[in-house]
Each structure stands twice: as structure tokens, then as C-alpha cells.
Design a protein around this motif. Sequence first.
Motif, PDB file in Angstrom:
ATOM      1  N   UNK A 116      -1.443   8.428 -12.402  1.00 24.15           N
ATOM      2  CA  UNK A 116      -2.266   9.004 -13.444  1.00 24.15           C
ATOM      3  C   UNK A 116      -2.882   7.954 -14.342  1.00 24.15           C
ATOM      4  N   UNK A 117      -2.494   6.676 -14.156  1.00 23.18           N
ATOM      5  CA  UNK A 117      -3.133   5.575 -14.864  1.00 23.18           C
ATOM      6  C   UNK A 117      -4.522   5.312 -14.315  1.00 23.18           C
ATOM      7  N   UNK A 118      -5.296   4.493 -15.032  1.00 23.23           N
ATOM      8  CA  UNK A 118      -6.698   4.277 -14.660  1.00 23.23           C
ATOM      9  C   UNK A 118      -6.848   3.722 -13.257  1.00 23.23           C
ATOM     10  N   UNK A 119      -6.018   2.749 -12.887  1.00 17.42           N
ATOM     11  CA  UNK A 119      -6.179   2.099 -11.586  1.00 17.42           C
ATOM     12  C   UNK A 119      -5.968   3.072 -10.436  1.00 17.42           C
ATOM     13  N   UNK A 120      -4.830   3.765 -10.465  1.00 15.69           N
ATOM     14  CA  UNK A 120      -4.523   4.661  -9.344  1.00 15.69           C
ATOM     15  C   UNK A 120      -5.371   5.918  -9.383  1.00 15.69           C
ATOM     16  N   UNK A 121      -5.769   6.364 -10.566  1.00 18.63           N
ATOM     17  CA  UNK A 121      -6.611   7.554 -10.668  1.00 18.63           C
ATOM     18  C   UNK A 121      -8.011   7.268 -10.126  1.00 18.63           C
ATOM     19  N   UNK A 122      -8.555   6.099 -10.464  1.00 18.48           N
ATOM     20  CA  UNK A 122      -9.857   5.714  -9.924  1.00 18.48           C
ATOM     21  C   UNK A 122      -9.789   5.555  -8.409  1.00 18.48           C
ATOM     22  N   UNK A 123      -8.674   4.997  -7.918  1.00 19.19           N
ATOM     23  CA  UNK A 123      -8.503   4.849  -6.471  1.00 19.19           C
ATOM     24  C   UNK A 123      -8.425   6.209  -5.798  1.00 19.19           C
ATOM     25  N   UNK A 124      -7.664   7.138  -6.378  1.00 20.84           N
ATOM     26  CA  UNK A 124      -7.525   8.470  -5.782  1.00 20.84           C
ATOM     27  C   UNK A 124      -8.864   9.201  -5.745  1.00 20.84           C
TER      28      UNK A 124
ATOM     29  N   UNK B 105       5.245  -1.738   5.273  1.00 21.68           N
ATOM     30  CA  UNK B 105       6.382  -1.374   4.436  1.00 21.68           C
ATOM     31  C   UNK B 105       7.246  -0.407   5.232  1.00 21.68           C
ATOM     32  N   UNK B 106       8.329  -0.921   5.800  1.00 22.25           N
ATOM     33  CA  UNK B 106       9.199  -0.108   6.649  1.00 22.25           C
ATOM     34  C   UNK B 106       8.400   0.614   7.728  1.00 22.25           C
ATOM     35  N   UNK B 107       7.461  -0.109   8.317  1.00 25.15           N
ATOM     36  CA  UNK B 107       6.669   0.440   9.406  1.00 25.15           C
ATOM     37  C   UNK B 107       5.445   1.228   8.991  1.00 25.15           C
ATOM     38  N   UNK B 108       5.216   1.389   7.686  1.00 23.60           N
ATOM     39  CA  UNK B 108       4.051   2.127   7.186  1.00 23.60           C
ATOM     40  C   UNK B 108       3.040   1.131   6.616  1.00 23.60           C
ATOM     41  N   UNK B 109       1.782   1.148   7.058  1.00 28.20           N
ATOM     42  CA  UNK B 109       0.780   0.248   6.482  1.00 28.20           C
ATOM     43  C   UNK B 109       0.561   0.551   5.003  1.00 28.20           C
ATOM     44  N   UNK B 110       0.656  -0.482   4.177  1.00 26.21           N
ATOM     45  CA  UNK B 110       0.413  -0.369   2.736  1.00 26.21           C
ATOM     46  C   UNK B 110      -0.859  -1.137   2.429  1.00 26.21           C
ATOM     47  N   UNK B 111      -1.874  -0.438   1.903  1.00 22.68           N
ATOM     48  CA  UNK B 111      -3.175  -1.048   1.625  1.00 22.68           C
ATOM     49  C   UNK B 111      -3.399  -1.168   0.125  1.00 22.68           C
ATOM     50  N   UNK B 112      -4.006  -2.273  -0.274  1.00 25.57           N
ATOM     51  CA  UNK B 112      -4.397  -2.496  -1.679  1.00 25.57           C
ATOM     52  C   UNK B 112      -5.906  -2.734  -1.718  1.00 25.57           C
ATOM     53  N   UNK B 113      -6.685  -1.670  -1.750  1.00 27.68           N
ATOM     54  CA  UNK B 113      -8.150  -1.832  -1.668  1.00 27.68           C
ATOM     55  C   UNK B 113      -8.771  -2.490  -2.896  1.00 27.68           C
ATOM     56  N   UNK B 114      -8.093  -2.478  -4.047  1.00 32.85           N
ATOM     57  CA  UNK B 114      -8.729  -2.850  -5.308  1.00 32.85           C
ATOM     58  C   UNK B 114      -8.420  -4.268  -5.776  1.00 32.85           C
ATOM     59  N   UNK B 115      -7.961  -5.144  -4.901  1.00 31.33           N
ATOM     60  CA  UNK B 115      -7.594  -6.488  -5.350  1.00 31.33           C
ATOM     61  C   UNK B 115      -8.800  -7.318  -5.797  1.00 31.33           C
ATOM     62  N   UNK B 116     -10.005  -6.887  -5.443  1.00 28.79           N
ATOM     63  CA  UNK B 116     -11.213  -7.563  -5.933  1.00 28.79           C
ATOM     64  C   UNK B 116     -11.913  -6.750  -7.016  1.00 28.79           C
ATOM     65  N   UNK B 117     -11.254  -5.725  -7.501  1.00 33.15           N
ATOM     66  CA  UNK B 117     -11.792  -4.858  -8.556  1.00 33.15           C
ATOM     67  C   UNK B 117     -11.007  -5.123  -9.837  1.00 33.15           C
ATOM     68  N   UNK B 118     -11.681  -5.143 -10.971  1.00 32.94           N
ATOM     69  CA  UNK B 118     -10.990  -5.430 -12.226  1.00 32.94           C
ATOM     70  C   UNK B 118     -10.406  -4.161 -12.832  1.00 32.94           C
ATOM     71  N   UNK B 119      -9.429  -4.369 -13.708  1.00 30.06           N
ATOM     72  CA  UNK B 119      -8.840  -3.242 -14.423  1.00 30.06           C
ATOM     73  C   UNK B 119      -9.891  -2.552 -15.298  1.00 30.06           C
ATOM     74  N   UNK B 120     -10.782  -3.349 -15.863  1.00 29.19           N
ATOM     75  CA  UNK B 120     -11.845  -2.778 -16.694  1.00 29.19           C
ATOM     76  C   UNK B 120     -12.767  -1.887 -15.872  1.00 29.19           C
ATOM     77  N   UNK B 121     -13.026  -2.267 -14.644  1.00 30.48           N
ATOM     78  CA  UNK B 121     -13.859  -1.434 -13.774  1.00 30.48           C
ATOM     79  C   UNK B 121     -13.202  -0.082 -13.500  1.00 30.48           C
ATOM     80  N   UNK B 122     -11.885  -0.080 -13.299  1.00 32.89           N
ATOM     81  CA  UNK B 122     -11.227   1.203 -13.030  1.00 32.89           C
ATOM     82  C   UNK B 122     -11.290   2.098 -14.265  1.00 32.89           C
TER      83      UNK B 122
END
Length: 328
Positions: free
Chosen positions: A34-42, A161-178
Motif C-alpha cells: 500500500x506504499x507508493x512504490x508497491x502501489x505504483x507497481x501494482x 526465491x525458493x524456485x520462484x522468479x522474483x522480479x524488481x522492475x523498478x530498480x531504475x525508477x526513483x521513489x519520487x517517480x512512484x
Amino acid sequence: MAALAPPVAAIRLAVRRALTGLPGGGPVLVACSGGADSLALAAATAFVAPRSGRRAGLVTVDHGLQAGSAGRAADVARWGVEAGLDPVEAVPVTVAGRPGGPEAAARDARYQALVDAARRHGAAALLVGHTRDDQAETVLLALARGAGPRGLAGMPPRRELDGVPLLRPLLDVTREQTRKACAALGLTVWEDPHNADPSYARARVRADVLPVLVGALGEGVLDNLARTARLVAADTAALDDLASAALAGARVGADGLAVAVLADLPGAVRTRVLHAWARELGAPPAALSHRHVAALDALVTDWHGQGATALPGGLRVARRDGTLRPVD
């Protein structure tokens, strides 16, 4: 038609790139607090995934560490349903009693819940909302703790992660952008009080250290720290490949390593071989430190008849007849 806000466009593009070529036909699940980063990603994933022929779902984890946390998780899940995400789950976890400090215990509980959810739904991947700012903080914390290249490599954009692919799409996106993306989309952001709690090292870095660095060195310092992580990660991957081949070449029997072969390796490769071998023997990765690997290395490079080296997990390794072997 109103123009698409640039932060919204940037985050959708980042998600599209992360999902391109993803194998498997299952849904992708977004971990959303529910924070800005994960909410923008969702929100971005809810838009992008169906247009890529894939379902997108949401999992929110209730750590039970704050008053009203169950209600917050229910609110996030409700929003996920309204946004068209499916499946949507709010998962309660128990943090108390887990090893490590409060941050580590909460993280362990959260990722276990996420992996379990991914398996329940046959997910092709889990998506988490770590940003460029999170990466910069991770590099600084690793540097302060004296971490080696693996720590300075920061968070990878993709890992298993225990056989499940874990993706971080926003590593080139800033917190301010989210934050700006959420504002442009009219999304209500939850501010986690733990993010401002000075008892947490990451919160202190975020509130105190990074602003000083930016003030002294300019905004580019965040990009530079994140770029450092990418460069070190590439070098680390190359060294890991060399170490994997070297480990195969040094094996003697079922569980030994030839000292002569190890001695001919560059130090950066040899210590990786010894680290990987110690883990094979059963040394717990979280407890296996630089000190343990250095002691193993001394059996190769500073041999003067010393006794067995103790490793985590009750293991002991000795040098006998030109071979390193586990001993009773």
C-alpha cells in the motif's frame, strides 16, 4: 484525451520490460504493502500484464506489528480487486519467534508468505517494488558493514526465491517517480511508520545519510550508487562462473578439494570456491562469514600444520595429504 503522466509511463515501461519473455503461462503476483512504490507497481502491472496476454494478481502481507494492520491489508486487497487484479490475497503472518532482528524476521516471514502464495496460484513470477533509492540505500548499508562484492552488488533485478522468479522492475525508477505516479492516478498511499523509525538502520540512512550525500555531491549520487551495484553485479557474476568451473576442477573424491589446484587460483576465485564448497558441506549460508572463508583459505595459502578449521553448522575441515576434507 489527457496526456499520460511521465512517471506513470516510466513505470509501465519498466514493468513491460520485466515481463517481456517471461516463461510460463501463470499469473504474475505483485507484493503490495500500500506504499507508493508497491502501489505504483501494482497499478502499472494491472495495466500492462493483460495487454501482454497475462493475468496479474496481488498479495499483501499483514505482519501484525502495528495496530490496524489487518484493516490496512484488507483495504489494499479491496483496492486490488477494484483495479482488476486477480487473484488477490491478504495474508497474515507471525513474525515473533523467528531468528534475527525485527527487520530480518519480518522480511523472512513476508517472503515465505509471498512464495507460498506464488505456488498456490502457479505464478510465473513475483514482482516487488524496490526502487533506485532502495538500491542506493542497500549499497551504502553494505559498504558500512564491510560487505564484499556480493553485498555491494545490491539487489538483482531478477533472482530465484525458493524456485520462484522474483522480479524488481523498478530498480531504475526513483521513489519520487512512484509518488508522482500515485498522485497522477489518484491513489491513496499508505505511509509505513517503520520507514521513519530511527531504530532501523535503513530508516536512518534514508532520513539522515542520503540527504547529506545528495546535498554534498548532488542528485547524481543516487544514480552513481545504483550504477555501482550494476557494475559490481556483472563482475561478481563473471567471477562466480569462473569459481564454478574451478570448483569442479579441484574436486577430489566425493567431498575433498586438491590444495595444489586451489593454490594456483587467483584469490578472488579461490575464496569463492571455498565459500561454495563450505555451503555444499552444509554450512548455513547466513552464518558463513568472511572469517570462516579466510580460515579455510589459510589452510591453502598459509599452511604451517594448523589443526582443523571450524565452520558454522558444527562442521570441521582439515588439510591432510594435500587435500581439504571435512573431518569428525
